[in-house]
Scaffold this motif. Structure first.
Motif, PDB file in Angstrom:
ATOM      1  N   GLU A   1      -5.671  -5.295  44.975  1.00 21.07           N
ATOM      2  CA  GLU A   1      -5.681  -5.711  43.574  1.00 21.07           C
ATOM      3  C   GLU A   1      -4.408  -6.440  43.144  1.00 21.07           C
ATOM      4  O   GLU A   1      -4.457  -7.290  42.272  1.00 21.07           O
TER       5      GLU A   1
ATOM      6  N   SER B   1      -8.964 -18.114  50.887  1.00 24.80           N
ATOM      7  CA  SER B   1      -8.662 -18.193  49.439  1.00 24.80           C
ATOM      8  C   SER B   1      -9.890 -18.670  48.674  1.00 24.80           C
ATOM      9  O   SER B   1     -10.192 -18.148  47.592  1.00 24.80           O
TER      10      SER B   1
ATOM     11  N   SER C   1     -11.885 -16.682  45.832  1.00 21.98           N
ATOM     12  CA  SER C   1     -12.018 -17.249  44.486  1.00 21.98           C
ATOM     13  C   SER C   1     -13.494 -17.361  44.089  1.00 21.98           C
ATOM     14  O   SER C   1     -13.842 -17.158  42.931  1.00 21.98           O
TER      15      SER C   1
ATOM     16  N   ARG D   1     -15.416  -6.720  42.201  1.00 22.26           N
ATOM     17  CA  ARG D   1     -13.992  -6.387  42.114  1.00 22.26           C
ATOM     18  C   ARG D   1     -13.362  -6.369  43.499  1.00 22.26           C
ATOM     19  O   ARG D   1     -14.014  -6.054  44.491  1.00 22.26           O
ATOM     20  N   LEU D   2     -12.068  -6.689  43.537  1.00 18.66           N
ATOM     21  CA  LEU D   2     -11.325  -6.605  44.795  1.00 18.66           C
ATOM     22  C   LEU D   2     -11.125  -5.130  45.160  1.00 18.66           C
ATOM     23  O   LEU D   2     -11.022  -4.290  44.263  1.00 18.66           O
TER      24      LEU D   2
ATOM     25  N   SER E   1      -4.398 -10.153  42.717  1.00 20.72           N
ATOM     26  CA  SER E   1      -5.056 -10.816  41.597  1.00 20.72           C
ATOM     27  C   SER E   1      -4.198 -10.823  40.331  1.00 20.72           C
ATOM     28  O   SER E   1      -4.644 -11.280  39.292  1.00 20.72           O
TER      29      SER E   1
ATOM     30  N   PHE F   1     -14.767 -13.207  44.028  1.00 26.32           N
ATOM     31  CA  PHE F   1     -14.099 -12.323  43.063  1.00 26.32           C
ATOM     32  C   PHE F   1     -13.654 -13.051  41.792  1.00 26.32           C
ATOM     33  O   PHE F   1     -13.142 -12.435  40.868  1.00 26.32           O
ATOM     34  N   ARG F   2     -13.814 -14.391  41.774  1.00 28.13           N
ATOM     35  CA  ARG F   2     -13.455 -15.212  40.597  1.00 28.13           C
ATOM     36  C   ARG F   2     -12.009 -14.984  40.157  1.00 28.13           C
ATOM     37  O   ARG F   2     -11.737 -14.853  38.958  1.00 28.13           O
ATOM     38  N   HIS F   3     -11.103 -14.897  41.118  1.00 24.74           N
ATOM     39  CA  HIS F   3      -9.712 -14.657  40.750  1.00 24.74           C
ATOM     40  C   HIS F   3      -8.945 -15.973  40.681  1.00 24.74           C
ATOM     41  O   HIS F   3      -8.973 -16.753  41.624  1.00 24.74           O
TER      42      HIS F   3
END
Lengths: 244, 54
Positions: free
Chosen positions: A8, A78, A82, A2-3, A11, A85-87
């Motif tokens: 947050e 970025s 990505s 998690r960020l 995201s 955090f897989r955002h």
């Protein structure tokens, strides 16, 4: 993973769209203002005692070169966010950043060539600075090509993010190439130990132009991220419509 | 900087400025038009969805 709580908001696409709707035009207007002032002061400078009027090219070449590296830092950060955090927003930011960074890098190479010809007597030399910036452009183009070549967007994003992080190794080479090797390209005259060697009459318009370029980059990046988020939403809605 | 100062290197200075202005105009238009195109597409799809739901 998690960020951190403080980050947050980065995201949340809806939050991003709301903030960027007013932030992008604001930064864009600031960019126009800074570039106007930069050009106004730039065209008032006296000719350089060695370079004559070609010193005017410095005001557009040096900021483009700085932005080529800054753009890659944005792309790498970025991509890292990505991957870890897989955002989706970080992935959209990376995708939106690459063509901008590639554009500024190509601009730096082209304007540098137009400055090099009258000063060095050559359009291009294979010295460490020019070559490492060309490699930077190739990393940008490789990133864009890799994303475009894989149909599955998630896989494409992950593969391109890894490539972007590998390419970050080139950034210190670009920056310190003029110190590590004997290059025809001049050394740093602004960001150096002991302060800038550039006279204030040239430094002020250069910094104004650099701030203007950075603001323009920021505004365009926000607009391009918004376009990418709209595109993804349109794709989702199309798929939903096809399944109904 | 006078016109005479510029004249000697005009063949290099003006193309450099021309390229820069061209790049900024192109990237700005491309970014704005792309954003507008996808926003309109989303609006179209959303209105279609609303019509179908009714």
């Amino acid at each position: 993973m998690r960020l951190p709580r403080q980050l947050e908001f980065l995201s949340l696409p809806d939050r991003f769209m709301a903030v960027s709707a007013w932030l992008a035009p604001t930064i864009g207007a600031l960019a126009v203002l800074l570039l106007e002032f930069g050009l106004w002061f730039g065209f008032k400078v006296p000719p350089d005692y060695q370079q004559g009027a070609t010193v005017l090219i410095m005001f557009i070449h040096v900021p483009a070169a700085w932005l080529s590296m800054f753009g890659y830092v944005c792309l790498a950060v970025s991509s890292f966010l990505s991957l870890v955090f897989r955002h989706a927003l970080a992935d959209a930011a990376a995708k939106a950043c690459a063509p901008l960074g590639a554009g500024f890098t190509a601009l730096a190479l082209a304007t540098g060539s137009l400055w090099g010809r009258p000063m060095w007597g050559a359009w291009w030399v294979w010295d460490a600075r020019l070559t490492s910036v060309l490699v930077l452009l190739l990393f940008y183009l490789g990133y864009i090509a890799l994303r475009a070549s894989i149909e599955d967007e998630n896989r494409a994003g992950r593969a391109a993010a890894i490539l972007a992080l590998v390419g970050a190794v080139n950034l210190p080479v670009v920056h310190w190439s003029v110190n590590w090797w004997n290059t025809l390209h001049q050394g740093s005259s602004v960001f150096r130990v002991g302060g800038p060697t550039l006279a204030a009459v040239y430094l002020i318009p250069l910094l104004l132009m650099a701030l203007g370029y950075t603001a323009a980059f920021g505004a365009l990046w926000l607009v391009r991220i918004r376009a990418e988020l709209w595109r993804r939403k349109a794709r989702t809605l199309s798929l939903q419509a096809a399944n109904r | 900087m006078t016109a005479a100062d510029l004249a000697k290197y005009a063949a290099f200075i003006w193309p450099a400025y021309g390229l820069t202005i061209g790049f900024f105009v192109w990237i700005t238009l491309a970014s704005l038009l792309s954003s507008r195109r996808w926003r309109r597409e989303v609006e179209r799809l959303q209105s279609e969805k609303t019509r179908e739901d009714q």
